[in-house]
Design a protein around this motif. Sequence first.
Motif, PDB file in Angstrom:
ATOM      1  N   UNK A  68       0.780  -1.222   0.000  1.00 27.19           N
ATOM      2  CA  UNK A  68       0.000   0.000   0.000  1.00 27.19           C
ATOM      3  C   UNK A  68       0.817   1.280   0.000  1.00 27.19           C
ATOM      4  N   UNK A  69       2.106   1.165  -0.275  1.00 21.29           N
ATOM      5  CA  UNK A  69       2.993   2.326  -0.256  1.00 21.29           C
ATOM      6  C   UNK A  69       2.554   3.368  -1.286  1.00 21.29           C
ATOM      7  N   UNK A  70       2.442   4.633  -0.846  1.00 17.62           N
ATOM      8  CA  UNK A  70       2.133   5.740  -1.757  1.00 17.62           C
ATOM      9  C   UNK A  70       3.414   6.514  -2.036  1.00 17.62           C
ATOM     10  N   UNK A  71       3.722   6.675  -3.322  1.00 19.21           N
ATOM     11  CA  UNK A  71       4.945   7.356  -3.737  1.00 19.21           C
ATOM     12  C   UNK A  71       4.593   8.679  -4.403  1.00 19.21           C
ATOM     13  N   UNK A  72       5.290   9.739  -4.016  1.00 22.15           N
ATOM     14  CA  UNK A  72       5.205  11.022  -4.692  1.00 22.15           C
ATOM     15  C   UNK A  72       6.490  11.251  -5.466  1.00 22.15           C
ATOM     16  N   UNK A  73       6.367  11.627  -6.738  1.00 22.23           N
ATOM     17  CA  UNK A  73       7.541  11.758  -7.605  1.00 22.23           C
ATOM     18  C   UNK A  73       7.674  13.191  -8.106  1.00 22.23           C
ATOM     19  N   UNK A 130       5.914  23.839  -7.447  1.00 20.87           N
ATOM     20  CA  UNK A 130       4.656  23.307  -7.966  1.00 20.87           C
ATOM     21  C   UNK A 130       4.758  21.797  -8.169  1.00 20.87           C
ATOM     22  N   UNK A 131       5.864  21.344  -8.742  1.00 17.33           N
ATOM     23  CA  UNK A 131       6.063  19.902  -8.916  1.00 17.33           C
ATOM     24  C   UNK A 131       6.083  19.182  -7.568  1.00 17.33           C
ATOM     25  N   UNK A 132       6.722  19.807  -6.585  1.00 16.12           N
ATOM     26  CA  UNK A 132       6.757  19.220  -5.241  1.00 16.12           C
ATOM     27  C   UNK A 132       5.350  19.188  -4.650  1.00 16.12           C
ATOM     28  N   UNK A 133       4.579  20.276  -4.841  1.00 19.41           N
ATOM     29  CA  UNK A 133       3.209  20.328  -4.318  1.00 19.41           C
ATOM     30  C   UNK A 133       2.350  19.219  -4.927  1.00 19.41           C
ATOM     31  N   UNK A 145      12.741  12.348  -5.625  1.00 24.15           N
ATOM     32  CA  UNK A 145      13.036  13.602  -6.319  1.00 24.15           C
ATOM     33  C   UNK A 145      14.261  13.435  -7.212  1.00 24.15           C
ATOM     34  N   UNK A 146      14.102  13.785  -8.476  1.00 23.74           N
ATOM     35  CA  UNK A 146      15.204  13.685  -9.438  1.00 23.74           C
ATOM     36  C   UNK A 146      15.704  15.094  -9.741  1.00 23.74           C
ATOM     37  N   UNK A 147      16.834  15.460  -9.160  1.00 23.35           N
ATOM     38  CA  UNK A 147      17.424  16.795  -9.343  1.00 23.35           C
ATOM     39  C   UNK A 147      16.393  17.899  -9.061  1.00 23.35           C
ATOM     40  N   UNK A 148      15.889  17.985  -7.820  1.00 22.14           N
ATOM     41  CA  UNK A 148      14.788  18.911  -7.537  1.00 22.14           C
ATOM     42  C   UNK A 148      15.138  20.384  -7.664  1.00 22.14           C
ATOM     43  N   UNK A 150      16.913  21.842 -10.117  1.00 25.65           N
ATOM     44  CA  UNK A 150      17.258  22.239 -11.483  1.00 25.65           C
ATOM     45  C   UNK A 150      16.634  23.591 -11.810  1.00 25.65           C
ATOM     46  N   UNK A 151      17.429  24.494 -12.370  1.00 31.40           N
ATOM     47  CA  UNK A 151      16.906  25.780 -12.804  1.00 31.40           C
ATOM     48  C   UNK A 151      16.630  26.768 -11.694  1.00 31.40           C
ATOM     49  N   UNK A 152      17.123  26.472 -10.480  1.00 27.22           N
ATOM     50  CA  UNK A 152      16.897  27.347  -9.329  1.00 27.22           C
ATOM     51  C   UNK A 152      18.232  27.945  -8.906  1.00 27.22           C
ATOM     52  N   UNK A 153      18.255  29.242  -8.552  1.00 26.53           N
ATOM     53  CA  UNK A 153      19.521  29.860  -8.176  1.00 26.53           C
ATOM     54  C   UNK A 153      19.991  29.356  -6.807  1.00 26.53           C
ATOM     55  N   UNK A 154      21.212  29.726  -6.432  1.00 24.45           N
ATOM     56  CA  UNK A 154      21.863  29.125  -5.263  1.00 24.45           C
ATOM     57  C   UNK A 154      21.074  29.314  -3.974  1.00 24.45           C
ATOM     58  N   UNK A 155      20.544  30.527  -3.736  1.00 27.04           N
ATOM     59  CA  UNK A 155      19.774  30.748  -2.520  1.00 27.04           C
ATOM     60  C   UNK A 155      18.427  30.043  -2.568  1.00 27.04           C
ATOM     61  N   UNK A 156      17.842  30.016  -3.773  1.00 28.09           N
ATOM     62  CA  UNK A 156      16.598  29.279  -3.944  1.00 28.09           C
ATOM     63  C   UNK A 156      16.791  27.783  -3.717  1.00 28.09           C
ATOM     64  N   UNK A 157      17.951  27.260  -4.107  1.00 28.96           N
ATOM     65  CA  UNK A 157      18.259  25.851  -3.871  1.00 28.96           C
ATOM     66  C   UNK A 157      18.293  25.549  -2.377  1.00 28.96           C
ATOM     67  N   UNK A 158      18.961  26.413  -1.615  1.00 27.20           N
ATOM     68  CA  UNK A 158      19.050  26.212  -0.171  1.00 27.20           C
ATOM     69  C   UNK A 158      17.663  26.193   0.456  1.00 27.20           C
ATOM     70  N   UNK A 159      16.801  27.122   0.019  1.00 27.70           N
ATOM     71  CA  UNK A 159      15.441  27.176   0.554  1.00 27.70           C
ATOM     72  C   UNK A 159      14.660  25.923   0.176  1.00 27.70           C
ATOM     73  N   UNK A 160      14.898  25.407  -1.044  1.00 25.12           N
ATOM     74  CA  UNK A 160      14.189  24.221  -1.493  1.00 25.12           C
ATOM     75  C   UNK A 160      14.606  22.996  -0.684  1.00 25.12           C
ATOM     76  N   UNK A 161      15.892  22.865  -0.404  1.00 26.21           N
ATOM     77  CA  UNK A 161      16.341  21.741   0.411  1.00 26.21           C
ATOM     78  C   UNK A 161      15.827  21.849   1.841  1.00 26.21           C
ATOM     79  N   UNK A 162      15.744  23.075   2.369  1.00 29.77           N
ATOM     80  CA  UNK A 162      15.131  23.271   3.686  1.00 29.77           C
ATOM     81  C   UNK A 162      13.676  22.808   3.666  1.00 29.77           C
TER      82      UNK A 162
END
Length: 259
Positions: A68-73, A130-133, A145-148, A150-162
Amino acid sequence: MTDEALVELKRLTVRFDDRPVVDHVDLRVRRGDIITIIGPNGAGKTTLIKAVLGIQPISGGSLSMTPGLTIGYVPQHLTLESTLPISVKRFMLLSGRPQKQCLDALAKTGIEHLFNASVHHLSGGEKQRLLLARALARRPDLLVLDEPAQGVDINGQAALYDLIRSVRDDLNCGVIMISHDLHLVMAATDRVICLNQHVCCSGYPADISHDPAFIETFGQPVAESLAVYHHHHNHSHDLHGDVVSGEDDGHRECSHAHH
């Protein structure tokens, strides 16, 4: 954290024309784990992810999942026909989830205010959120997550990983992530697997950057070439990575990473 595995790979092998692309890989993901897979181009990272998702047949070994595992991609990119008008609302509802669930997922990723916006007008960071949502609307047990960033600047990347760590905490899900952002991801993950068809090395981020197999693949240890992303914020960033608030003294510093 429970010891029960959400997904477990034992000596998993994928061959293309009798050539091993993924070779005898062992992987175990539990609730609460964030496991990041790194490796050079052609190392088999995306093939391994596709095997976990069930869209790439395996050639050998075994792959087992909790019933019954639910996967989000979350794929690398959001690719839409430029002439096809589509709103964030429509894109989310195409997931088949109720509108309330979609709105909750957008709120988790900080873009609920874009519900009626055109997807085509979103920035790179907003599209990744949006893809994460869309993945979160499934309320997944396992987030892939495959290279989540991509196309995000350095500070935006840090916020995304947070944000990914926050999602892990909120949902108590497992996370498997592919990334090339070594200077950020080494602090945003619990365990690193260095893949080059087979598992070259794996372990905690602080240890693996000094492993001889890691150094052979990526060069000198991360700690010696980069200021790894370990710091405290006295401010926050918007979706574009710009500083939007700080402490009362107006002092706003940010040193996510330095080459």
